[in-house]
Motif scaffolding. Sequence first.
Motif, short mmCIF file in Angstrom:
data_model
loop_
_atom_site.label_atom_id
_atom_site.label_comp_id
_atom_site.label_asym_id
_atom_site.label_seq_id
_atom_site.Cartn_x
_atom_site.Cartn_y
_atom_site.Cartn_z
N THR A 156 28.33 56.88 27.27
CA THR A 156 28.90 58.26 27.14
C THR A 156 30.39 58.21 27.00
OG1 THR A 156 28.55 58.47 29.52
CG2 THR A 156 27.15 59.56 28.15
N VAL A 157 30.96 56.84 27.52
CA VAL A 157 32.45 56.81 27.73
C VAL A 157 33.04 55.92 26.40
CG1 VAL A 157 34.29 55.73 29.06
CG2 VAL A 157 32.28 56.78 30.23
N PRO A 158 34.15 56.51 25.63
CA PRO A 158 34.47 55.54 24.45
C PRO A 158 35.00 54.34 25.10
CG PRO A 158 35.21 57.78 24.51
CD PRO A 158 34.56 57.75 25.82
N ASN A 159 34.82 53.18 24.15
CA ASN A 159 35.13 51.94 24.52
C ASN A 159 36.54 51.93 24.93
OD1 ASN A 159 32.56 51.11 23.69
ND2 ASN A 159 33.07 50.17 21.95
N ASP A 160 37.58 52.68 24.25
CA ASP A 160 38.93 52.49 24.75
C ASP A 160 39.22 53.12 25.89
OD1 ASP A 160 38.52 54.93 23.71
OD2 ASP A 160 40.41 54.95 22.65
N GLN A 161 38.16 53.83 26.64
CA GLN A 161 38.50 54.47 27.93
C GLN A 161 37.82 53.52 29.15
OE1 GLN A 161 37.69 58.65 28.09
NE2 GLN A 161 38.57 59.03 25.95
N VAL A 162 37.04 52.45 28.62
CA VAL A 162 36.28 51.55 29.88
C VAL A 162 37.55 51.02 30.61
CG1 VAL A 162 34.89 49.93 30.33
CG2 VAL A 162 34.46 51.79 28.49
N PRO A 163 37.39 50.82 31.81
CA PRO A 163 38.52 50.21 32.54
C PRO A 163 38.37 48.74 32.36
CG PRO A 163 37.35 51.81 33.91
CD PRO A 163 36.70 51.74 32.80
N ARG A 164 39.56 48.12 32.35
CA ARG A 164 39.63 46.63 32.17
C ARG A 164 40.01 45.84 33.59
NH1 ARG A 164 42.54 45.37 26.42
NH2 ARG A 164 41.09 47.07 25.03
N SER A 165 39.32 44.73 34.06
CA SER A 165 39.51 44.23 35.27
C SER A 165 40.04 42.95 35.07
CB SER A 165 38.10 43.91 35.99
OG SER A 165 37.62 45.44 35.96
N ASP A 166 40.87 42.31 36.12
CA ASP A 166 41.09 40.98 36.27
C ASP A 166 40.82 40.50 37.79
OD1 ASP A 166 42.69 40.74 34.15
OD2 ASP A 166 44.12 42.15 34.90
N LEU A 167 40.53 39.20 37.86
CA LEU A 167 39.68 38.64 39.12
C LEU A 167 40.47 37.42 39.25
CD1 LEU A 167 37.75 38.79 41.85
CD2 LEU A 167 36.12 37.76 40.10
N GLU A 168 41.11 37.15 40.73
CA GLU A 168 41.18 35.74 41.29
C GLU A 168 40.43 35.49 42.33
OE1 GLU A 168 45.35 35.18 41.42
OE2 GLU A 168 45.87 36.08 39.41
N PHE A 169 39.54 34.43 42.37
CA PHE A 169 38.82 33.99 43.70
C PHE A 169 38.91 32.48 43.68
CE2 PHE A 169 34.71 33.23 45.63
CZ PHE A 169 34.64 34.14 46.62
N ASP A 170 39.36 32.37 44.85
CA ASP A 170 39.40 30.85 44.90
C ASP A 170 39.06 30.51 46.64
OD1 ASP A 170 40.15 27.96 45.21
OD2 ASP A 170 42.13 28.42 44.26
N ILE A 171 38.19 29.96 46.91
CA ILE A 171 37.81 29.63 48.43
C ILE A 171 37.52 28.14 48.38
CG2 ILE A 171 37.31 32.11 48.87
CD1 ILE A 171 34.31 31.34 49.06
N THR A 172 37.63 27.86 49.69
CA THR A 172 36.88 26.42 50.04
C THR A 172 36.34 26.57 51.45
OG1 THR A 172 39.12 25.95 51.07
CG2 THR A 172 38.74 25.12 48.61
N ALA A 173 35.32 25.60 51.84
CA ALA A 173 34.48 25.69 53.11
C ALA A 173 34.13 24.08 53.36
CB ALA A 173 33.54 26.75 52.99
N ALA A 174 33.65 24.19 54.53
CA ALA A 174 33.37 22.78 54.68
C ALA A 174 32.18 22.86 56.16
CB ALA A 174 33.99 21.80 55.07
N GLY A 175 31.15 22.21 56.18
CA GLY A 175 30.26 22.38 57.16
C GLY A 175 28.81 21.87 57.12
N GLY A 176 28.20 21.86 58.10
CA GLY A 176 26.86 21.20 57.95
C GLY A 176 25.55 22.13 57.82
N SER A 177 25.77 23.22 57.72
CA SER A 177 24.74 24.46 57.69
C SER A 177 25.47 25.56 56.85
CB SER A 177 24.21 24.88 58.95
OG SER A 177 25.20 25.40 59.70
N PRO A 178 24.68 26.50 56.26
CA PRO A 178 25.37 27.86 55.60
C PRO A 178 26.24 28.36 56.39
CG PRO A 178 23.03 27.29 54.94
CD PRO A 178 23.28 26.21 56.23
N ARG A 179 25.84 28.52 57.71
CA ARG A 179 26.58 29.30 58.78
C ARG A 179 28.03 28.60 58.94
NH1 ARG A 179 26.30 33.43 62.22
NH2 ARG A 179 24.28 34.04 61.57
#
Length: 214
Positions: free
Chosen positions: A62-85
Motif C-alpha cells: 500500500t506504500v509507493p516504492n518511492d516512499q519506502v524508507p531507505r536504511s544504512d547499517l554498520e555492524f562490527d563486533i569481535t569476541a573471544a571465549g570458550g563458551s557462548p556465554r
Amino acid sequence: FDDVKLTMDADDGVITLDNSFRGGLSGEFENFIELDASGASAKLAIKAVASDLTIGLFAGDTVPNDQVPRSDLEFDITAAGGSPRQLASSVDGRMLFTQGPGRVNNELIGRVSGDFMAQLFSALNPFSKDEEFSNWNCSILAIDFVSGEGEISGFLLQGEKIMVVGGGEIDLNTENINIEFNTKPRSGVGVSADMFVTPFVAVSGTLKEPGVGL
C-alpha cells in the motif's frame, strides 16, 4: 530480496560465512562471519554493512516504492571465549543503524516484528493504533559494546507528529536490559503533550523476557 549469495566454509576448526543480497527496491547488504574454534578459546568476528537498503518489509503493497524508507547499517563486533556465554561477555564493537524519510504500515510493524516490538512501538507512538500509516523523517540507533556491555549512545525516531529519544544499556554478561524512551510532540502540527498517556516508556528485564513499562 534479489541476487542472494551465501558461501560457507569449514576448514580445520575455522568456519566462515559470506552473505550478500540486494534489496527488492534498492540498496545492498553484505555480511561476513568468522568463527575460529581451532584453539582453546574461540574467536568470533562479525561484520555487516547495508547501504541504501530498501526492502519494504514494514511498508507492504500500500506504500509507493518511492516512499519506502531507505536504511544504512554498520555492524562490527569481535569476541573471544570458550563458551557462548563467554563470547557474549567479551563482545567489543559498534552498531550504527540509520533510516531515511518514508512511510510505514503500522499494522505490518506488529505483524512482522512480534508481540514485544508491537507493544513497544504502540507505546512509543500513540497514533499507531488509530492511524494506518506513520510518516517518519529519520531514525538513528547507535550501540557501543565494551566487554559485553552495550551502551545506546544514540537513539532517535523523528516522525511527522512526534519525536522519540532514548538511551540505556544492554548487558550481555547478565542479559539484563535497561532502556528509557521519551516521546515528545513536534511543534506546529496540532499535537499537545496532554495527548500522551505514557510519554515516558521503559524496557527492562532480560533479553529472554523483556518487558515494557513506565
